[in-house]
Motif scaffolding. Structure first.
Motif, PDB file in Angstrom:
ATOM      1  N   ILE A   5       0.845  -1.204   0.000  1.00 49.47           N
ATOM      2  CA  ILE A   5       0.000   0.000   0.000  1.00 49.47           C
ATOM      3  C   ILE A   5       0.874   1.246   0.000  1.00 49.47           C
ATOM      4  O   ILE A   5       0.596   2.214  -0.717  1.00 49.47           O
ATOM      5  N   VAL A   6       1.943   1.228   0.801  1.00 47.03           N
ATOM      6  CA  VAL A   6       2.862   2.377   0.835  1.00 47.03           C
ATOM      7  C   VAL A   6       3.437   2.627  -0.555  1.00 47.03           C
ATOM      8  O   VAL A   6       3.520   3.774  -1.017  1.00 47.03           O
ATOM      9  N   ALA A   7       3.813   1.539  -1.249  1.00 46.92           N
ATOM     10  CA  ALA A   7       4.382   1.676  -2.591  1.00 46.92           C
ATOM     11  C   ALA A   7       3.367   2.275  -3.562  1.00 46.92           C
ATOM     12  O   ALA A   7       3.708   3.147  -4.378  1.00 46.92           O
ATOM     13  N   GLU A   8       2.112   1.839  -3.468  1.00 42.00           N
ATOM     14  CA  GLU A   8       1.075   2.372  -4.354  1.00 42.00           C
ATOM     15  C   GLU A   8       0.777   3.833  -4.053  1.00 42.00           C
ATOM     16  O   GLU A   8       0.542   4.635  -4.961  1.00 42.00           O
ATOM     17  N   LEU A   9       0.777   4.183  -2.769  1.00 46.16           N
ATOM     18  CA  LEU A   9       0.552   5.582  -2.392  1.00 46.16           C
ATOM     19  C   LEU A   9       1.645   6.473  -2.966  1.00 46.16           C
ATOM     20  O   LEU A   9       1.379   7.543  -3.514  1.00 46.16           O
ATOM     21  N   ALA A  10       2.886   6.016  -2.827  1.00 47.72           N
ATOM     22  CA  ALA A  10       4.019   6.797  -3.326  1.00 47.72           C
ATOM     23  C   ALA A  10       3.968   6.928  -4.850  1.00 47.72           C
ATOM     24  O   ALA A  10       4.251   7.989  -5.410  1.00 47.72           O
ATOM     25  N   LYS A  11       3.572   5.855  -5.516  1.00 48.99           N
ATOM     26  CA  LYS A  11       3.534   5.850  -6.978  1.00 48.99           C
ATOM     27  C   LYS A  11       2.410   6.733  -7.514  1.00 48.99           C
ATOM     28  O   LYS A  11       2.599   7.522  -8.430  1.00 48.99           O
ATOM     29  N   THR A  12       1.221   6.598  -6.924  1.00 42.62           N
ATOM     30  CA  THR A  12       0.043   7.297  -7.447  1.00 42.62           C
ATOM     31  C   THR A  12      -0.029   8.748  -7.002  1.00 42.62           C
ATOM     32  O   THR A  12      -0.441   9.627  -7.761  1.00 42.62           O
ATOM     33  N   LEU A  28      -3.831  11.909 -15.310  1.00 41.68           N
ATOM     34  CA  LEU A  28      -4.131  12.555 -14.031  1.00 41.68           C
ATOM     35  C   LEU A  28      -4.490  14.027 -14.192  1.00 41.68           C
ATOM     36  O   LEU A  28      -4.799  14.699 -13.213  1.00 41.68           O
ATOM     37  N   TYR A  29      -4.454  14.526 -15.430  1.00 45.07           N
ATOM     38  CA  TYR A  29      -4.593  15.973 -15.635  1.00 45.07           C
ATOM     39  C   TYR A  29      -5.989  16.483 -15.289  1.00 45.07           C
ATOM     40  O   TYR A  29      -7.003  15.891 -15.655  1.00 45.07           O
ATOM     41  N   THR A  30      -6.016  17.575 -14.564  1.00 49.43           N
ATOM     42  CA  THR A  30      -7.258  18.288 -14.251  1.00 49.43           C
ATOM     43  C   THR A  30      -7.100  19.726 -14.724  1.00 49.43           C
ATOM     44  O   THR A  30      -6.162  20.414 -14.336  1.00 49.43           O
ATOM     45  N   LEU A 294      -6.880  15.395  -6.506  1.00 45.95           N
ATOM     46  CA  LEU A 294      -6.624  14.319  -5.544  1.00 45.95           C
ATOM     47  C   LEU A 294      -7.731  13.263  -5.541  1.00 45.95           C
ATOM     48  O   LEU A 294      -7.445  12.065  -5.387  1.00 45.95           O
ATOM     49  N   ASP A 295      -8.967  13.673  -5.712  1.00 44.79           N
ATOM     50  CA  ASP A 295     -10.051  12.682  -5.771  1.00 44.79           C
ATOM     51  C   ASP A 295      -9.854  11.738  -6.952  1.00 44.79           C
ATOM     52  O   ASP A 295     -10.141  10.535  -6.871  1.00 44.79           O
ATOM     53  N   GLN A 296      -9.328  12.280  -8.054  1.00 46.90           N
ATOM     54  CA  GLN A 296      -9.043  11.453  -9.221  1.00 46.90           C
ATOM     55  C   GLN A 296      -7.963  10.416  -8.895  1.00 46.90           C
ATOM     56  O   GLN A 296      -8.050   9.254  -9.306  1.00 46.90           O
ATOM     57  N   ARG A 297      -6.981  10.819  -8.121  1.00 43.19           N
ATOM     58  CA  ARG A 297      -5.920   9.870  -7.745  1.00 43.19           C
ATOM     59  C   ARG A 297      -6.427   8.847  -6.722  1.00 43.19           C
ATOM     60  O   ARG A 297      -5.986   7.695  -6.718  1.00 43.19           O
ATOM     61  N   LEU A 298      -7.357   9.266  -5.884  1.00 47.71           N
ATOM     62  CA  LEU A 298      -7.966   8.300  -4.960  1.00 47.71           C
ATOM     63  C   LEU A 298      -8.760   7.246  -5.725  1.00 47.71           C
ATOM     64  O   LEU A 298      -8.795   6.076  -5.332  1.00 47.71           O
ATOM     65  N   ASP A 299      -9.402   7.664  -6.808  1.00 48.26           N
ATOM     66  CA  ASP A 299     -10.129   6.694  -7.653  1.00 48.26           C
ATOM     67  C   ASP A 299      -9.174   5.631  -8.172  1.00 48.26           C
ATOM     68  O   ASP A 299      -9.514   4.435  -8.222  1.00 48.26           O
ATOM     69  N   GLU A 300      -7.967   6.053  -8.571  1.00 54.75           N
ATOM     70  CA  GLU A 300      -6.973   5.091  -9.053  1.00 54.75           C
ATOM     71  C   GLU A 300      -6.593   4.098  -7.953  1.00 54.75           C
ATOM     72  O   GLU A 300      -6.444   2.905  -8.199  1.00 54.75           O
ATOM     73  N   GLU A 307      -8.691   0.247   0.056  1.00 49.99           N
ATOM     74  CA  GLU A 307      -9.910   0.803   0.650  1.00 49.99           C
ATOM     75  C   GLU A 307      -9.601   2.179   1.234  1.00 49.99           C
ATOM     76  O   GLU A 307      -8.967   2.299   2.281  1.00 49.99           O
ATOM     77  N   ILE A 308     -10.058   3.184   0.521  1.00 48.90           N
ATOM     78  CA  ILE A 308      -9.773   4.565   0.914  1.00 48.90           C
ATOM     79  C   ILE A 308     -10.984   5.413   0.549  1.00 48.90           C
ATOM     80  O   ILE A 308     -11.660   5.123  -0.456  1.00 48.90           O
ATOM     81  N   PRO A 309     -11.328   6.424   1.326  1.00 47.69           N
ATOM     82  CA  PRO A 309     -12.496   7.260   1.009  1.00 47.69           C
ATOM     83  C   PRO A 309     -12.397   7.888  -0.387  1.00 47.69           C
ATOM     84  O   PRO A 309     -11.300   8.056  -0.934  1.00 47.69           O
ATOM     85  N   SER A 310     -13.519   8.223  -0.963  1.00 48.13           N
ATOM     86  CA  SER A 310     -13.548   8.789  -2.311  1.00 48.13           C
ATOM     87  C   SER A 310     -13.268  10.289  -2.319  1.00 48.13           C
ATOM     88  O   SER A 310     -12.947  10.855  -3.364  1.00 48.13           O
TER      89      SER A 310
END
Length: 632
Positions: A5-12, A28-30, A294-300, A307-310
């Motif tokens: 999970i730490v690796a995915e957080l750092a990557k995304t 990821l562009y907004t 950031l919400d877009q990155r949480l979707d990823e 399991e993380i809030p939207s």
């Protein structure tokens, strides 16, 4: 701790720079709110510090970016009415066109030719790409190609690929010859923009491209020397519906508005539109933009099974001022005040105690200086008699009083937490916000926490202090003045900290400053003023400081029209208010003394404002003990 999970957080979430994201940047562009303003033939200067998204916007305006954003749909791409060509003005490259005992007029001709080559190469690269996607060649005659080659002093070629190869060779040859610039016999020249416009007209003469406006997207315009900006300013001045410019630049990075015509300048808004990214992306607009990012990155992350809030705003624990007062030990102070009232107050006054919160009761001791029982009692009586007046005092001093609750105690002495606070610490800088959010999420997981629990106020505060420290240390390597900028931040941070924890009896939340100089003499500013202006310019460009004013710097020595503050990202590290509030004055001598004689100057500044230097260096500042002891 879940390493995956730490690796995915750092990557995304952990990629802050457009240069490091690669093609992932486009997914990821907004779009920022100012994006529609870029889609006109009017030249634009996108102004902002590191991390405000200038490079991302420019790259997404490029033809490669637009093609990716249409999910590689050439038909959708081709329906757009502009073609963007991204060009980064790298420091190492532009600085090569100077020296060798030659004046700027000599270098102007060579640099103008170099820019002509580079931008023509970009146009040819696009045309080859376009032909490949189109599946056929553009209808440009061999004769037209030969005329273009003649205009840019190249060997005549009659096809696009050969011309592109020759442009590559010419660029490489010129870069190599720059080292031997004193021998100008073989130096070629061409008027700035002339061959570029010829090539644009050729491309626009085709049925496929005749309705397109070509955008040259210059990034890091501040890296150009003055004479180089004059060259490109000349080109920008000539913008029209066929060819225009979108420029990424740091605040104060436009060193000159002059063109090659000494009687002509770029004028805002007649010649270009200035888009101040930080100024635009503040408060509600920045919150909306960053939430979308950031919400877009949480979707990823959720798509990958985490399991993380939207909604990003739902992840962080927030504290009201009352909750923070309790967390900082305010209940103990409040109980002391209650005991005073019970000893000295009337029955009715004692009954009134239940209507006052922990924050209010601790504020009463704060306002009395914590020295006199009678002062506390009188403050309490005033609060009962004048509820409206007390409410105003609470609004003015309540937040400031939190800094004094744990003064000189080990551990956290002030919390920096909650989505709104993280936005304020970032001050419109999306990279800083990503650092705060990513590091908080990773620290939360490392504490073996899942996202069913909000990220604690303690975790957020510790991360905010670390991010502030990291960006402070990075200042040293950002420019030739980096070491001086770092010392300025260290000195001012210490002053702001002491003002915050010793604010009893003073105006609360002194977070801004002005440089107050004596009248500049008729023969021009003295050396001190010149040094101050140069340092302020560097500090703003490298976002060590934030500058606020309705006007622009009009000349050397003109410092009093602006208010400055350390960027709020440093506030959690030094522990002072991150909010833009009241200001104090510094003389040029005091400002420069923070660098040259820190210990003496900090003492003088605090004495001037009726404070003293703390006897101990706070734990987080011990790394910089040598500086604070005067070993600058």
């Amino acid at each position: 701790m879940d390493i995956d999970i730490v690796a995915e957080l750092a990557k995304t979430l952990g990629s802050y720079r457009a240069e490091n994201l690669g093609d992932h940047m486009f997914s990821l562009y907004t779009k920022p709110a100012y994006f529609p303003e870029l889609l006109t033939p009017i030249p634009c200067m996108i102004q902002g510090g590191r991390g405000t998204g200038k490079t991302t916007v420019l790259k997404c305006l490029s033809f490669e970016g637009q093609y990716r954003l249409t999910r590689n749909n050439f038909e959708a791409f081709n329906n757009q009415n502009y073609i963007g060509l991204y060009y980064k003005l790298e420091t190492g490259l532009v600085s090569a066109f100077s020296g060798a005992d030659k004046d700027s007029e000599f270098w102007q001709k060579i640099f103008a030719y170099f820019i002509n080559l580079q931008l023509c190469k970009q146009l040819c690269d696009f045309a080859l790409w376009y032909e490949d996607k189109l599946g056929r060649k553009l209808s440009i005659s061999q004769h037209q190609y030969k005329i273009f080659c003649r205009s840019i002093s190249l060997e005549e070629q009659d096809d696009l690929k050969s011309i592109t190869e020759n442009l590559d060779l010419a660029i490489a040859g010129l870069e190599a010859d720059v080292n031997y610039a004193s021998d100008s016999k073989n130096t070629r020249h061409s008027p700035i923009g002339a061959p570029i416009r010829r090539l644009v007209k050729l491309l626009r003469s085709t049925p496929e491209l005749n309705s397109k406006t070509f955008y040259f997207l210059f990034d890091e315009y501040e890296n150009l020397r003055d004479y180089q900006q004059e060259i490109l300013n000349t080109f920008v001045k000539q913008a029209d519906s066929e060819l225009t410019f979108k420029i990424g630049i740091r605040e104060l990075g436009l060193k000159t508005k002059h063109t090659l015509n000494e009687n002509e300048q770029l004028v805002d808004p007649a010649d270009y539109v200035l888009i101040d990214v930080t100024g635009r992306l503040r408060d509600r607009e920045f919150e909306e933009f960053s939430s979308n990012v950031l919400d877009q990155r949480l979707d990823e992350l959720r798509a990958k099974g985490i399991e993380i809030p939207s909604k990003i705003a739902d992840i962080f624990e927030d504290l009201s001022e009352e909750e923070e007062a309790i967390k900082l030990g305010g209940e103990k102070v409040a109980e002391e005040v209650r005991n005073i009232i019970k000893q000295k107050g009337s029955e009715q006054e004692i009954l009134e105690l239940t209507s006052f919160s922990v924050l209010e009761l601790s504020l009463m001791q704060f306002l009395s200086g914590g020295q006199s029982v009678n002062e506390v009692y009188m403050t309490y009586q005033d609060a009962i008699k004048d509820k409206s007046g007390w409410h105003n005092r609470l609004n003015n001093y309540g937040y400031a009083s939190l800094f004094a609750l744990r003064k000189k105690k080990v551990g956290i002495s002030k919390y920096y937490c909650g989505w709104k606070t993280l936005l304020s610490l970032s001050a419109g800088n999306i990279r800083y916000l990503l650092q705060l959010v990513t590091n908080s999420l990773i620290a939360h997981v490392k504490e073996n926490e899942n996202f069913k629990n909000k990220i604690s106020s303690k975790c957020q505060t510790e991360v905010a202090a670390e991010v502030g420290k990291k960006n402070l240390l990075e200042l040293e390597g950002l420019s030739t003045r980096g070491a001086q900028l770092m010392k300025l931040v260290l000195g001012l941070g210490k002053v702001l900290h002491e003002m915050a924890v010793q604010s009893e009896g003073h105006a609360p939340e002194m977070t801004q400053f002005e440089i107050f100089a004596k009248q500049v003499p008729d023969d021009g500013p003295d050396d001190n003023i010149n040094q101050v202006v140069e340092l302020l310019t560097a500090s703003v460009m490298h976002i060590a400081f934030i500058r606020t004013s309705g006007t622009k710097l009009s000349g050397q020595g003109d410092t009093r029209d602006f208010d400055y503050m350390l960027h709020p990202i440093f506030s959690a590290f030094f522990v002072y208010s991150h909010r833009k509030k009241r200001k104090f004055s510094l003389t040029p001598e005091e400002f420069l003394g923070i660098i040259s004689a820190p210990s003496i100057t900090i003492n003088k500044l605090l004495k001037k404002h009726n404070r003293v230097v703390g006897t101990d260096i706070p734990e987080q500042l011990r790394l910089f003990g040598g500086y604070y002891e005067g070993n600058s």
